[in-house]
Design an enzyme around this catalytic site. Structure first.
Site, PDB file in Angstrom:
ATOM      1  N   ASP A 197      -0.641   3.594 -34.477  1.00 14.67           N
ATOM      2  CA  ASP A 197      -1.468   2.198 -34.838  1.00 14.67           C
ATOM      3  C   ASP A 197      -0.618   1.054 -34.839  1.00 14.67           C
ATOM      4  OD1 ASP A 197      -3.817   1.052 -35.428  1.00 14.67           O
ATOM      5  OD2 ASP A 197      -4.094   1.837 -37.449  1.00 14.67           O
ATOM      6  N   ASP A 247      -2.446   9.704 -23.981  1.00 16.17           N
ATOM      7  CA  ASP A 247      -3.495  10.287 -23.562  1.00 16.17           C
ATOM      8  C   ASP A 247      -4.778   9.701 -23.952  1.00 16.17           C
ATOM      9  OD1 ASP A 247      -1.728  12.796 -23.012  1.00 16.17           O
ATOM     10  OD2 ASP A 247      -1.355  12.954 -24.977  1.00 16.17           O
TER      11      ASP A 247
END
Length: 579
Positions: A197, A247
């Site tokens: 994050d 991803d």
């Protein structure tokens, strides 16, 4: 000098087993992993709702109750992972290498305990953390950087994240060992998903060069051993940097209080230059749809809080939109807020789309084109179409799809039109489907066909390839263009009923039919170059046929412009015919 019995190892990038053993040109701007080649995101539960609502870390008792709720209600439906979320500053208990050992200091048990707890129930552990973080405790103790002669004070950056967490400066010696050591640490604990994050904060304070270096190191350590979720990225230039190293990327603002505002209305039609580029999930899915799909990037629309939506129409809309876009289906509802809503997460026919790696495209990626950006379509490996018709408006709206005109389906090849939420076959016209949708509602149709014809505009396009509509005479709602760039690629997933020889027929426009070269790959093998009938004019659609051997099941077929090749101008579709 700091010493450790475990020496840091520079792990190579582990690329996709089997079909990614071919060397890809440097212009292939997309990470190639088992996760991106699946095409769609995972199904899991996250601890977000309690943390956001109470602005504090989830307690351990509630964490366990939610795990047990997930195991009871969702595990059988493929939701096989549970992840902590945010409010991580209270994780200051560290091991000798300086890595956090549990989600919060008030918890009795650490990550190792909960990894085993989940494993015993047939599920995996996901971890929310950024390997670029260095806790205030690790800094105060000036811990050794694993496998090096450096310490925490040698690698810390000048600008902290907050009072409890510092950033590591990737320009400092020892930073690479710290970052890769953290990734390996979580993998060794049993984590199979890493949610990284506040990436925009690092890029803002340390610059894109150092940001990209960090992502590169993370990928090198991760390989295919752990799924990399990039959260709060700036995604400059259509996620040019993130595409190479992640991803999955977040494509919109945080869920926060959820509701229709988060799903469709927040800052609708407005785009920021950096994070968050979009305020609502629908806009983000539209804009970033061109980089989604197998071998590209999974779009993450953030979390689903069905208990915050107004009615069942909106709940079906939420699940349908995220599934159509290939997003993860991430449950944030809890055992005491969402128990009456579990059925919406349990539609096996919707879940089957996610299982097959489905990621559709809007008919238009222009948000101002309200009608066409609210109509989505894509194909499954068996050639079937899935169509999503959405009404984002507050009034009834007409939505439809032309089965031949817009999907390119020969109506004589149609087997069935099927409603995935009503679980029934739909009759009526074989040439189109139209209905008036209630406000905030949708219709999800699966259209099964005899013919195996795969439209390029809903295939995966990388290396500069992109959807175009400027040439006349194309099938369906577009084609793949910009294909003469070295590394440009269009990839199809094709399900073969039986092993054997098949004829692949590509409909293309080429610059010079007598001197055109474009490489054809099937799974991990470069088969041949396409050949075209000579004497055809530039700008004319023509066919190239090649016979190949396909295995039973999913095959990956792609056209790619290799160095020294002329490439083709445009690709309309691929037909797969049994020899």
């Amino acid at each position: 000098m700091c010493c450790n019995s475990f020496l840091s190892v520079e792990l190579p990038l582990i690329i996709l087993i089997a079909f990614l053993s071919v060397s890809l040109p440097s212009t292939m701007h997309a990470r190639q992993s088992v996760y991106t080649f699946k095409g769609s995101g995972p199904r899991y539960w996250i601890a977000y709702e309690y943390c956001w609502t109470n602005n504090m870390a989830i307690n351990e008792e509630r964490w366990q109750k939610n795990i047990d709720w997930v195991a009871k209600n969702f595990k059988a439906y493929g939701y096989d992972m549970v992840c902590n979320d945010g409010w991580i500053e209270g994780a200051q208990t560290i091991n000798t290498d300086g890595y956090i050992t549990k989600y919060n200091d008030l918890w009795v048990n650490g990550f190792d305990y909960w990894s085993n707890y989940l494993s015993e129930r047939g599920m995996k552990m996901g971890v929310y953390y950024n390997p670029l973080w260095l806790t205030r405790t690790a800094l105060a103790k000036n811990v050794c950087v694993e496998g090096t002669g450096y310490k925490a004070n040698d690698i810390v950056g000048t600008t902290p994240f907050n009072v409890d967490l510092n950033w590591v400066d990737t320009d400092k010696p020892g930073a690479k060992a710290w970052i890769q050591g953290y990734v390996n640490y979580f993998i060794n604990l049993g984590a199979r998903y890493l949610r990284i994050d506040f990436l925009e904060n690092y890029e803002k304070n340390y610059g894109t060069r150092r940001y990209e270096k960090a992502l590169k190191w993370i990928v090198e350590a991760a390989g295919d051993r752990i799924f990399l979720s990039l959260v709060m990225p700036n995604c400059y230039n259509k996620a040019e940097t993130e595409l190479k190293y992640g991803d999955m990327i977040r494509i919109d603002d945080d869920c926060f209080h959820g509701g229709w505002d988060f799903l469709s209305n927040r800052r609708r039609g407005q785009r920021n230059s950096g994070w968050p580029q979009f305020g609502n999930a629908f806009d983000g899915f539209i804009y970033f749809s061109g980089i989604a799909g197998r071998g590209q990037m999974i779009m993450d629309g953030d979390f689903i809080r069905l208990n915050k939506l107004a009615n069942d129409d909106e709940r079906i809309f939420n699940i349908s939109l995220f599934t159509m876009a290939g997003s993860p289906i991430c449950i944030a509802d809890q055992y005491d807020t969402g128990d009456s809503l579990v059925r919406f997460y349990q539609n096996k026919e919707m879940l089957a789309l996610n299982d097959q790696g489905f990621a559709g495209k809007p008919l238009s990626d222009e948000m101002a084109d309200t009608v066409n950006s609210s109509r989505w379509a894509g194909q499954l490996p068996d050639g079937s179409w899935v169509v999503g018709l959405f009404n984002r408006e507050d009034t009834p709206q007409t939505r439809g799809i032309g089965l031949y005109k817009e999907l390119g389906i020969d109506t004589s090849a149609i087997i069935e039109k099927y409603d995935i939420w009503l679980h029934k076959t739909i009759g009526g016209s074989l040439t189109d489907y139209t209905e008036v949708l209630r406000p905030h509602s949708c219709r999800i149709l699966k259209i099964s066909c005899f013919a195996k014809k795969y439209e390029a505009e809903v295939a995966s396009m990388t290396g500069g390839a992109e959807k175009e509509v400027s040439n006349n005479g194309f099938s369906a709602f577009g084609y793949a263009g910009n294909l003469r760039l070295t590394g440009s690629k269009v990839l199809f997933a094709v399900d073969a009923d039986v092993e054997g020889n098949y004829n692949l027929r590509f409909r293309c426009i080429v610059p010079d039919a007598s001197n055109c070269s474009e490489s054809l790959f099937v799974n991990n093998r470069r088969c041949c170059k396409l050949r075209f009938p000579e004497g055809k004019r530039t700008g004319e659609w023509l066919f190239a046929d090649r016979q190949v051997s396909l295995k039973k099941g999913i095959n990956y077929i792609w056209l790619q412009c290799e160095p020294g090749e002329t490439g083709i101008e445009a690709l309309d579709y691929l037909q797969v015919l049994k020899d």
